[in-house]
Design a protein around this motif. Structure first.
Motif, mmCIF file in Angstrom:
data_model
loop_
_atom_site.group_PDB
_atom_site.id
_atom_site.type_symbol
_atom_site.label_atom_id
_atom_site.label_comp_id
_atom_site.label_asym_id
_atom_site.label_seq_id
_atom_site.Cartn_x
_atom_site.Cartn_y
_atom_site.Cartn_z
ATOM 1 N N SER A 80 108.317 22.215 117.371
ATOM 2 C CA SER A 80 108.971 23.073 116.377
ATOM 3 C C SER A 80 109.657 22.242 115.300
ATOM 4 C CB SER A 80 110.001 23.990 117.046
ATOM 5 O OG SER A 80 109.361 24.922 117.883
ATOM 6 N N ALA A 81 110.358 21.199 115.703
ATOM 7 C CA ALA A 81 111.049 20.343 114.737
ATOM 8 C C ALA A 81 110.049 19.650 113.815
ATOM 9 C CB ALA A 81 111.908 19.317 115.467
ATOM 10 N N LEU A 82 108.968 19.160 114.376
ATOM 11 C CA LEU A 82 107.940 18.503 113.576
ATOM 12 C C LEU A 82 107.321 19.474 112.576
ATOM 13 C CD1 LEU A 82 106.105 16.049 113.055
ATOM 14 C CD2 LEU A 82 104.635 16.900 114.878
ATOM 15 N N LEU A 83 106.994 20.652 113.041
ATOM 16 C CA LEU A 83 106.387 21.665 112.180
ATOM 17 C C LEU A 83 107.353 22.121 111.084
ATOM 18 C CD1 LEU A 83 103.827 23.252 111.723
ATOM 19 C CD2 LEU A 83 104.606 24.907 113.405
ATOM 20 N N GLU A 84 108.597 22.380 111.437
ATOM 21 C CA GLU A 84 109.598 22.790 110.441
ATOM 22 C C GLU A 84 109.768 21.741 109.355
ATOM 23 O OE1 GLU A 84 113.062 23.571 112.781
ATOM 24 O OE2 GLU A 84 112.420 25.612 113.260
ATOM 25 N N ARG A 85 109.830 20.494 109.760
ATOM 26 C CA ARG A 85 110.009 19.416 108.785
ATOM 27 C C ARG A 85 108.816 19.320 107.833
ATOM 28 N NH1 ARG A 85 112.581 13.665 109.283
ATOM 29 N NH2 ARG A 85 111.638 12.701 107.474
ATOM 30 N N ARG A 86 107.634 19.388 108.373
ATOM 31 C CA ARG A 86 106.434 19.267 107.543
ATOM 32 C C ARG A 86 106.292 20.457 106.600
ATOM 33 N NH1 ARG A 86 103.996 17.466 104.146
ATOM 34 N NH2 ARG A 86 101.814 16.942 104.169
ATOM 35 N N LEU A 87 106.550 21.656 107.086
ATOM 36 C CA LEU A 87 106.416 22.851 106.253
ATOM 37 C C LEU A 87 107.471 22.897 105.158
ATOM 38 C CD1 LEU A 87 105.568 25.534 108.959
ATOM 39 C CD2 LEU A 87 104.003 24.513 107.280
ATOM 40 N N SER A 88 108.681 22.447 105.461
ATOM 41 C CA SER A 88 109.738 22.484 104.444
ATOM 42 C C SER A 88 109.454 21.507 103.311
ATOM 43 C CB SER A 88 111.095 22.176 105.071
ATOM 44 O OG SER A 88 111.163 20.839 105.500
ATOM 45 N N ALA A 89 108.717 20.452 103.573
ATOM 46 C CA ALA A 89 108.388 19.467 102.554
ATOM 47 C C ALA A 89 107.099 19.790 101.809
ATOM 48 C CB ALA A 89 108.272 18.084 103.194
ATOM 49 N N ALA A 90 106.345 20.742 102.294
ATOM 50 C CA ALA A 90 105.007 20.991 101.752
ATOM 51 C C ALA A 90 105.029 21.656 100.379
ATOM 52 C CB ALA A 90 104.198 21.841 102.722
ATOM 53 N N GLY A 91 105.771 22.727 100.226
ATOM 54 C CA GLY A 91 105.817 23.428 98.956
ATOM 55 C C GLY A 91 104.522 24.122 98.568
ATOM 56 N N GLN A 92 103.650 24.356 99.515
ATOM 57 C CA GLN A 92 102.394 25.057 99.233
ATOM 58 C C GLN A 92 101.949 25.826 100.473
ATOM 59 O OE1 GLN A 92 99.366 22.213 98.223
ATOM 60 N NE2 GLN A 92 99.861 20.864 99.890
ATOM 61 N N ASP A 93 100.902 26.619 100.320
ATOM 62 C CA ASP A 93 100.352 27.361 101.449
ATOM 63 C C ASP A 93 99.966 26.390 102.569
ATOM 64 O OD1 ASP A 93 100.608 29.601 99.881
ATOM 65 O OD2 ASP A 93 98.466 29.873 99.550
ATOM 66 N N GLY A 94 99.944 26.898 103.774
ATOM 67 C CA GLY A 94 99.535 26.094 104.922
ATOM 68 C C GLY A 94 98.355 26.737 105.628
ATOM 69 N N PHE A 95 97.548 25.903 106.261
ATOM 70 C CA PHE A 95 96.377 26.377 106.997
ATOM 71 C C PHE A 95 96.232 25.543 108.259
ATOM 72 C CE2 PHE A 95 91.777 25.877 107.865
ATOM 73 C CZ PHE A 95 91.476 27.203 108.152
ATOM 74 N N LEU A 96 95.884 26.213 109.335
ATOM 75 C CA LEU A 96 95.603 25.518 110.589
ATOM 76 C C LEU A 96 94.591 26.319 111.385
ATOM 77 C CD1 LEU A 96 97.114 27.102 113.166
ATOM 78 C CD2 LEU A 96 99.123 26.130 112.083
ATOM 79 N N ILE A 97 94.027 25.674 112.359
ATOM 80 C CA ILE A 97 93.125 26.356 113.285
ATOM 81 C C ILE A 97 93.673 26.131 114.681
ATOM 82 C CG2 ILE A 97 90.809 26.446 114.249
ATOM 83 C CD1 ILE A 97 89.743 25.767 111.493
ATOM 84 N N SER A 98 94.146 27.207 115.285
ATOM 85 C CA SER A 98 94.662 27.149 116.637
ATOM 86 C C SER A 98 93.474 27.135 117.601
ATOM 87 C CB SER A 98 95.551 28.368 116.908
ATOM 88 O OG SER A 98 95.980 28.367 118.245
ATOM 89 N N ASN A 99 93.504 26.217 118.550
ATOM 90 C CA ASN A 99 92.364 26.122 119.456
ATOM 91 C C ASN A 99 92.485 27.010 120.686
ATOM 92 O OD1 ASN A 99 94.341 24.638 120.670
ATOM 93 N ND2 ASN A 99 93.074 22.856 121.089
ATOM 94 N N THR A 100 93.624 27.693 120.829
ATOM 95 C CA THR A 100 93.771 28.654 121.929
ATOM 96 C C THR A 100 94.521 29.893 121.436
ATOM 97 O OG1 THR A 100 95.896 27.818 122.708
ATOM 98 C CG2 THR A 100 93.922 26.799 123.656
ATOM 99 N N ARG A 101 94.200 31.014 122.009
ATOM 100 C CA ARG A 101 94.906 32.262 121.673
ATOM 101 C C ARG A 101 96.384 32.156 122.041
ATOM 102 N NH1 ARG A 101 92.797 37.589 121.209
ATOM 103 N NH2 ARG A 101 90.862 36.855 122.122
ATOM 104 N N GLY A 102 96.683 31.387 123.061
ATOM 105 C CA GLY A 102 98.058 31.261 123.537
ATOM 106 C C GLY A 102 99.014 30.618 122.552
ATOM 107 N N THR A 103 98.522 29.808 121.623
ATOM 108 C CA THR A 103 99.408 29.160 120.658
ATOM 109 C C THR A 103 99.576 29.965 119.369
ATOM 110 O OG1 THR A 103 97.592 27.818 119.811
ATOM 111 C CG2 THR A 103 98.976 26.821 121.524
ATOM 112 N N VAL A 104 98.810 31.029 119.211
ATOM 113 C CA VAL A 104 98.920 31.867 118.011
ATOM 114 C C VAL A 104 100.343 32.397 117.824
ATOM 115 C CG1 VAL A 104 98.130 34.014 116.934
ATOM 116 C CG2 VAL A 104 96.459 32.388 117.862
#
Length: 82
Positions: A29-53
């Motif tokens: 969560s900390a890693l994701l929050e930090r990266r998203l706050s610095a991005a300033g643009q849309d984000g895209f990912l592909i979750s490899n399991t339904r459980g992480t959605v």
């Protein structure tokens, strides 16, 4: 997978994870929050399991359906609009 990727500029999150012994400490969560706050643009990912959605949904990512990979697994593209 390319057809699931947005056509507009975006941050692509290729891999985020923690080892089993480190889970539950908020590290991903900390890693994701930090990266998203610095991005300033849309984000895209592909979750490899339904459980992480639901995990990614907490950060504003919206599921874009299911994407079967040939005769292999089903993955879950997700987009976060800035």
């Amino acid at each position: 997978m390319e057809r699931a990727r947005p056509a507009t500029p975006h941050l692509y999150l290729a891999a985020i994870g923690t080892l089993p012994g480190a889970r539950g400490r908020g590290l991903a969560s900390a890693l994701l929050e930090r990266r998203l706050s610095a991005a300033g643009q849309d984000g895209f990912l592909i979750s490899n399991t339904r459980g992480t959605v639901p995990f990614y949904a907490r950060f504003g990512f919206e599921p874009q359906g299911e994407l079967p990979i040939g005769r292999g697994p089903v993955v879950y593209p997700m987009i976060r609009r800035k």
